[in-house]
Enzyme design. Structure first.
Site, PDB file in Angstrom:
ATOM      1  N   TYR A  53      -4.865   9.278  -1.252  1.00  0.00           N
ATOM      2  CA  TYR A  53      -3.514   9.591  -0.784  1.00  0.00           C
ATOM      3  C   TYR A  53      -2.476   9.782  -1.875  1.00  0.00           C
ATOM      4  O   TYR A  53      -1.769  10.787  -1.908  1.00  0.00           O
ATOM      5  CB  TYR A  53      -3.033   8.501   0.180  1.00  0.00           C
ATOM      6  CG  TYR A  53      -3.891   8.352   1.407  1.00  0.00           C
ATOM      7  CD1 TYR A  53      -3.727   9.199   2.499  1.00  0.00           C
ATOM      8  CD2 TYR A  53      -4.870   7.359   1.478  1.00  0.00           C
ATOM      9  CE1 TYR A  53      -4.520   9.067   3.634  1.00  0.00           C
ATOM     10  CE2 TYR A  53      -5.662   7.227   2.597  1.00  0.00           C
ATOM     11  CZ  TYR A  53      -5.495   8.068   3.673  1.00  0.00           C
ATOM     12  OH  TYR A  53      -6.291   7.952   4.783  1.00  0.00           O
ATOM     13  N   ALA A  98      -9.314   7.111  13.694  1.00  0.00           N
ATOM     14  CA  ALA A  98      -8.429   5.969  13.917  1.00  0.00           C
ATOM     15  C   ALA A  98      -9.215   4.746  14.364  1.00  0.00           C
ATOM     16  O   ALA A  98      -9.715   4.690  15.494  1.00  0.00           O
ATOM     17  CB  ALA A  98      -7.375   6.331  14.961  1.00  0.00           C
ATOM     18  N   ASP A  99      -9.354   3.774  13.465  1.00  0.00           N
ATOM     19  CA  ASP A  99      -9.940   2.469  13.779  1.00  0.00           C
ATOM     20  C   ASP A  99      -8.858   1.695  14.535  1.00  0.00           C
ATOM     21  O   ASP A  99      -7.948   1.129  13.932  1.00  0.00           O
ATOM     22  CB  ASP A  99     -10.335   1.774  12.469  1.00  0.00           C
ATOM     23  CG  ASP A  99     -10.786   0.334  12.652  1.00  0.00           C
ATOM     24  OD1 ASP A  99     -10.716  -0.197  13.771  1.00  0.00           O
ATOM     25  OD2 ASP A  99     -11.207  -0.264  11.641  1.00  0.00           O
ATOM     26  N   ARG A 119      10.738  24.312   9.457  1.00  0.00           N
ATOM     27  CA  ARG A 119       9.531  23.840  10.138  1.00  0.00           C
ATOM     28  C   ARG A 119       8.380  23.647   9.152  1.00  0.00           C
ATOM     29  O   ARG A 119       7.216  23.574   9.553  1.00  0.00           O
ATOM     30  CB  ARG A 119       9.148  24.839  11.238  1.00  0.00           C
ATOM     31  CG  ARG A 119      10.197  24.938  12.345  1.00  0.00           C
ATOM     32  CD  ARG A 119       9.768  25.887  13.450  1.00  0.00           C
ATOM     33  NE  ARG A 119       9.796  27.288  13.019  1.00  0.00           N
ATOM     34  CZ  ARG A 119      10.857  28.099  13.154  1.00  0.00           C
ATOM     35  NH1 ARG A 119      11.978  27.636  13.702  1.00  0.00           N
ATOM     36  NH2 ARG A 119      10.805  29.353  12.748  1.00  0.00           N
ATOM     37  N   ARG A 120       8.751  23.534   7.875  1.00  0.00           N
ATOM     38  CA  ARG A 120       7.727  23.421   6.829  1.00  0.00           C
ATOM     39  C   ARG A 120       7.775  22.086   6.089  1.00  0.00           C
ATOM     40  O   ARG A 120       7.252  21.968   4.973  1.00  0.00           O
ATOM     41  CB  ARG A 120       7.888  24.575   5.835  1.00  0.00           C
ATOM     42  CG  ARG A 120       7.750  25.946   6.490  1.00  0.00           C
ATOM     43  CD  ARG A 120       7.934  27.073   5.488  1.00  0.00           C
ATOM     44  NE  ARG A 120       7.859  28.370   6.151  1.00  0.00           N
ATOM     45  CZ  ARG A 120       7.986  29.548   5.532  1.00  0.00           C
ATOM     46  NH1 ARG A 120       8.193  29.574   4.221  1.00  0.00           N
ATOM     47  NH2 ARG A 120       7.908  30.676   6.208  1.00  0.00           N
ATOM     48  N   GLU A 141       0.828  -1.209   0.000  1.00  0.00           N
ATOM     49  CA  GLU A 141       0.000   0.000   0.000  1.00  0.00           C
ATOM     50  C   GLU A 141       0.862   1.257   0.000  1.00  0.00           C
ATOM     51  O   GLU A 141       0.583   2.215  -0.740  1.00  0.00           O
ATOM     52  CB  GLU A 141      -0.934   0.004   1.206  1.00  0.00           C
ATOM     53  CG  GLU A 141      -1.872   1.206   1.226  1.00  0.00           C
ATOM     54  CD  GLU A 141      -2.587   1.382   2.551  1.00  0.00           C
ATOM     55  OE1 GLU A 141      -3.791   1.650   2.545  1.00  0.00           O
ATOM     56  OE2 GLU A 141      -1.924   1.268   3.616  1.00  0.00           O
ATOM     57  N   ARG A 161      -7.024  11.939  11.759  1.00  0.00           N
ATOM     58  CA  ARG A 161      -8.309  12.485  12.211  1.00  0.00           C
ATOM     59  C   ARG A 161      -9.235  11.400  12.749  1.00  0.00           C
ATOM     60  O   ARG A 161     -10.033  11.638  13.654  1.00  0.00           O
ATOM     61  CB  ARG A 161      -9.009  13.228  11.063  1.00  0.00           C
ATOM     62  CG  ARG A 161      -9.416  12.295   9.934  1.00  0.00           C
ATOM     63  CD  ARG A 161     -10.404  12.911   8.954  1.00  0.00           C
ATOM     64  NE  ARG A 161     -10.772  11.922   7.949  1.00  0.00           N
ATOM     65  CZ  ARG A 161     -11.795  11.084   8.046  1.00  0.00           C
ATOM     66  NH1 ARG A 161     -12.584  11.103   9.116  1.00  0.00           N
ATOM     67  NH2 ARG A 161     -12.039  10.211   7.081  1.00  0.00           N
ATOM     68  N   CYS A 217      -7.918   9.394   6.378  1.00  0.00           N
ATOM     69  CA  CYS A 217      -7.913   9.276   7.846  1.00  0.00           C
ATOM     70  C   CYS A 217      -6.585   9.805   8.383  1.00  0.00           C
ATOM     71  O   CYS A 217      -6.564  10.599   9.316  1.00  0.00           O
ATOM     72  CB  CYS A 217      -8.126   7.832   8.264  1.00  0.00           C
ATOM     73  SG  CYS A 217      -9.751   7.187   7.823  1.00  0.00           S
ATOM     74  N   TRP A 263      -8.076  -2.148   0.071  1.00  0.00           N
ATOM     75  CA  TRP A 263      -9.026  -1.157  -0.433  1.00  0.00           C
ATOM     76  C   TRP A 263     -10.199  -1.774  -1.192  1.00  0.00           C
ATOM     77  O   TRP A 263     -11.014  -1.048  -1.776  1.00  0.00           O
ATOM     78  CB  TRP A 263      -8.298  -0.155  -1.332  1.00  0.00           C
ATOM     79  CG  TRP A 263      -7.493   0.842  -0.557  1.00  0.00           C
ATOM     80  CD1 TRP A 263      -6.220   0.696  -0.074  1.00  0.00           C
ATOM     81  CD2 TRP A 263      -7.912   2.151  -0.152  1.00  0.00           C
ATOM     82  NE1 TRP A 263      -5.821   1.817   0.599  1.00  0.00           N
ATOM     83  CE2 TRP A 263      -6.831   2.736   0.567  1.00  0.00           C
ATOM     84  CE3 TRP A 263      -9.083   2.898  -0.326  1.00  0.00           C
ATOM     85  CZ2 TRP A 263      -6.910   4.026   1.098  1.00  0.00           C
ATOM     86  CZ3 TRP A 263      -9.154   4.174   0.196  1.00  0.00           C
ATOM     87  CH2 TRP A 263      -8.083   4.725   0.900  1.00  0.00           C
TER      88      TRP A 263
END
Length: 313
Positions: free
Chosen positions: A144, A217-218, A175-176, A58, A215, A195, A80
């Site tokens: 993704y 989480a299973d 920091r980017r 994946e 965001r 996710c 998927w």
């Protein structure tokens, strides 16, 4: 993997029972963080057998910018399948048996399960053999891989992964060093909105670390894959940038256990974690964009047996 088991216990002890999109129901907490020192071993779950081949396949698929289910089917990777199948059976062109709520129905109805498996097998066969069908019902939308490698903007297309690698090499203290899969303008066209939505890299003392914001989480089925996948990503980006690996920090938003996974979680909590395996990469002379899942393996992996559980679609 004590960090993961602590998360499971925390949800069972402190979670709130909630409804969810799938209709299954969850017990959930909001806001949780785990940290894995990748110098101490590769965090592949030892309290249940977890398939690195599927995780690697994946991730390679993401890194190549691929969104076609055909690639994963040819790699014998079913991660998927349900989301592509759902798009097909909900389409106006599908005229087969009623597949409403196929995930849960297949668990309680043996006759329906046989029908579902036949329909799924036919769907996957058509994805592999029929180019027109595959283009229409085998592409999962701008998920993704599309966002990572060809984010659409008003000024053209952005390859976030190459931009990330170039940035780490040129200015490691920036920091980017951020990649996002959450594209509001395209999220409704995705088979499943991301996710694991955003991640940031950080360089210190010659080591590369990564923090992921997830965001949704299973915790039983998905999170073990996410931990290993992003740990692998850290190793791959570190290789590309000639750095050692540091930490993987996993920050969760809605961390939930599905109510039909409760017994499986309790079984896993009864098991004592074993020594972590060691990751082995066949990267000699190769960019990470040239790797296949066969270039990725582990040594010293001795997990407990796998624990089966239904996936909520």
């Amino acid at each position: 993997m004590k960090q993961y088991l602590d998360l499971c216990s925390h949800i069972l002890e402190n979670g709130t029972v909630k409804e969810d999109r799938t209709g299954t129901g969850t017990i959930s907490v909001f806001g949780y963080q785990m940290r894995y020192d990748l110098q101490k071993g590769f965090p592949l779950m030892t309290t249940k057998k977890t398939a690195l081949r599927l995780i690697a396949s994946e991730l390679v698929w993401f890194l190549k910018g691929d969104t076609s289910l055909r690639t994963l089917i040819n790699d014998r990777n079913p991660i998927w399948d349900e989301w592509g199948f759902e798009r097909w059976v909900n389409s106006d062109e599908y005229n087969g048996p009623d597949m409403t709520d196929f995930g849960r129905r297949s668990l309680r109805d043996e006759e329906f399960e046989r029908t579902y498996k036949e329909e799924m097998a036919n769907y996957k066969k058509r994805i592999v053999e029929d180019d027109e069908f595959a283009a229409k019902y085998g592409d999962l939308g701008p998920i993704y891989g599309k966002q990572w490698r060809s984010w659409s903007s008003g000024e053209g297309v952005v390859d976030q992964i190459k931009q990330l690698i170039d940035g780490i090499k040129r200015n490691p203290d920036s920091r980017r060093h951020i990649v996002t899969a959450w594209n509001p303008s395209e999220v409704n066209d995705m088979a499943l909105p991301p996710c694991h939505a955003l991640f940031q890299f950080y360089v210190a003392d010659g080591k590369l670390s990564c923090q992921l914001y997830q965001r949704s989480a299973d915790v039983f089925l998905g999170v073990p894959f996410n931990i290993a996948s992003y740990a692998l990503l850290v190793h791959l980006i570190a290789h590309e940038c000639n750095l050692e690996v540091g930490d993987f920090i996993h920050t969760l938003g809605d961390a939930h256990i599905y109510l039909n996974h409760m017994e499986q979680v309790k079984e896993q909590l009864s098991r004592t974690p074993k020594k972590l395996p060691t990751l082995k990469l066949n990267t000699e002379g190769k960019s990470i964009f040239d790797l296949t899942y066969e270039d990725i393996s582990v040594e010293g992996y001795d997990p407990y047996p796998k624990i089966k559980a239904p996936i909520a679609v």
